[in-house]
Design an enzyme around this catalytic site. Structure first.
Site, PDB file in Angstrom:
ATOM      1  N   PRO A  42      -6.878 -34.144 -36.860  1.00  0.00           N
ATOM      2  CA  PRO A  42      -7.493 -34.784 -35.714  1.00  0.00           C
ATOM      3  C   PRO A  42      -6.927 -34.421 -34.350  1.00  0.00           C
ATOM      4  O   PRO A  42      -5.827 -34.815 -34.005  1.00  0.00           O
ATOM      5  CB  PRO A  42      -7.261 -36.283 -35.969  1.00  0.00           C
ATOM      6  CG  PRO A  42      -6.614 -36.379 -37.297  1.00  0.00           C
ATOM      7  CD  PRO A  42      -6.025 -35.060 -37.585  1.00  0.00           C
ATOM      8  N   GLU A  43      -7.693 -33.698 -33.598  1.00  0.00           N
ATOM      9  CA  GLU A  43      -7.565 -33.717 -32.148  1.00  0.00           C
ATOM     10  C   GLU A  43      -8.827 -34.421 -31.680  1.00  0.00           C
ATOM     11  O   GLU A  43      -9.643 -34.861 -32.491  1.00  0.00           O
ATOM     12  CB  GLU A  43      -7.446 -32.300 -31.587  1.00  0.00           C
ATOM     13  CG  GLU A  43      -6.078 -31.700 -31.882  1.00  0.00           C
ATOM     14  CD  GLU A  43      -5.561 -30.810 -30.769  1.00  0.00           C
ATOM     15  OE1 GLU A  43      -5.853 -31.105 -29.589  1.00  0.00           O
ATOM     16  OE2 GLU A  43      -4.877 -29.833 -31.074  1.00  0.00           O
ATOM     17  N   HIS A  62      -3.599 -41.509 -51.686  1.00  0.00           N
ATOM     18  CA  HIS A  62      -3.559 -41.718 -50.238  1.00  0.00           C
ATOM     19  C   HIS A  62      -4.822 -42.363 -49.677  1.00  0.00           C
ATOM     20  O   HIS A  62      -5.001 -42.405 -48.463  1.00  0.00           O
ATOM     21  CB  HIS A  62      -3.254 -40.422 -49.481  1.00  0.00           C
ATOM     22  CG  HIS A  62      -2.015 -39.728 -49.958  1.00  0.00           C
ATOM     23  ND1 HIS A  62      -0.805 -40.371 -50.088  1.00  0.00           N
ATOM     24  CD2 HIS A  62      -1.802 -38.460 -50.357  1.00  0.00           C
ATOM     25  CE1 HIS A  62       0.090 -39.506 -50.552  1.00  0.00           C
ATOM     26  NE2 HIS A  62      -0.489 -38.353 -50.729  1.00  0.00           N
TER      27      HIS A  62
END
Length: 275
Positions: free
Chosen positions: A2-3, A91
DNA sequence: CCACACACCTGTAAGC
DNA sequence: TGCTTACAGGTGTGTG
């Protein structure tokens, strides 16, 4: 992943699946990510109708009348809308169970985050969470331009790359896009922020807008597959000019791109084209 | 106020 | 084929 473009792609992909639907419950498979998950996620959010899915900086806000779930994907987080019966994988830390409606079977919004640098917090209606205070302008907004960067940077001795990645200066410019924007604007990432001219900051602000805007537009093209098991990349490695290309020839002049650590982050630039 | 080092955690790839 | 090490797209906190 994620940017900012990845977060915006996630927001745009989630919104049509979430908006208008009611949260039926929450499943927490662990009590915390980066920080403890507040009680409100289990006690207040269920029963609420999702009014909107918004983004501020790299935070996602799931708005309801009672307040907003505040999510950050950290370095490795991802969100998917999946059939509720699909068993959780490693996760998969949190599910928000969505109330079934006529158009779809029971689904969950599933938050997966191997490194757990992400977070899931709660912002009561009418409040602004502390994490959202003190953030700089959105890079694609009118408030972000060369003049803004120039004025704010006077006297600053930190490298311009560090300055650009400071979320109090402008939000959403991470390590990849900082390298790309500085390359496009021909500014050395090592140059002190206070020693970049107004003209060159205008070029830099324009580059940030162009590169982020392009990446968001490209991410948008993969939204159709959003629910499929394959994640949708928000940027395209083959389109990056500098990031991840240390030692390779500069796309502009052909000289080898330099690589060094600036502010504890890997940085690639051209020592000839960028000054 | 500013600059900087460090912390958090796991997966992956490279090196031996 | 293992084992070890370095590194990864973020950002809040503590120190000077």
């Amino acid at each position: 992943m994620p940017e900012l473009p990845e977060v915006e792609t996630t927001r745009a992909g989630l919104a049509p699946h979430l908006e208008g639907r009611r949260v039926a419950g929450a499943v927490l498979r662990r009590p915390d990510l980066r920080w403890p998950i507040p009680d409100a996620i289990e006690r207040v959010l269920p029963g609420q109708r999702i009014e909107a899915v918004r983004r501020r900086a790299k935070y996602l806000l799931i708005d309801t009348a009672a307040g907003s779930a505040l999510l950050h994907l950290g370095m490795s987080g991802s969100l998917r809308v999946l059939p509720a019966q699909l068993p959780p994988r490693t996760h998969d830390h949190v599910d928000l169970i969505l109330e079934e409606d006529a158009r779809s079977p029971r689904q969950v919004l599933r938050f997966n985050d191997p490194r757990r640098f992400g977070c899931l917090l709660w912002q009561p209606h009418g409040e602004v969470h502390a994490l959202l205070r003190g953030l700089g302008p959105e890079p694609l907004s009118d408030g972000f331009d060369g003049d803004y960067l120039f004025e704010l940077s006077r006297g600053r001795k930190a490298p311009v790359k560090t300055f650009l990645m400071d979320q109090a200066v402008v939000v959403g410019v991470g390590n990849i896009y900082a390298a790309e924007a500085l390359f496009a604007a021909r500014i050395s990432p090592l140059r002190a922020a206070g020693r970049v001219s107004r003209e060159r900051y205008t070029a830099l602000a324009d580059a940030v807008k162009a590169i982020l805007g392009h990446a968001i537009a490209r991410g948008g093209t993969t939204l159709r597959d959003f629910i499929s098991p394959d994640g949708a990349p928000g940027y395209f490695e083959q389109e990056l000019s500098a990031y991840g290309r240390g030692g390779e020839p500069c796309p502009r002049c052909g000289r080898a791109l330099k690589q060094a650590s600036i502010g504890q982050r890997a940085t690639v630039w051209c020592g000839h084209c960028q000054r």
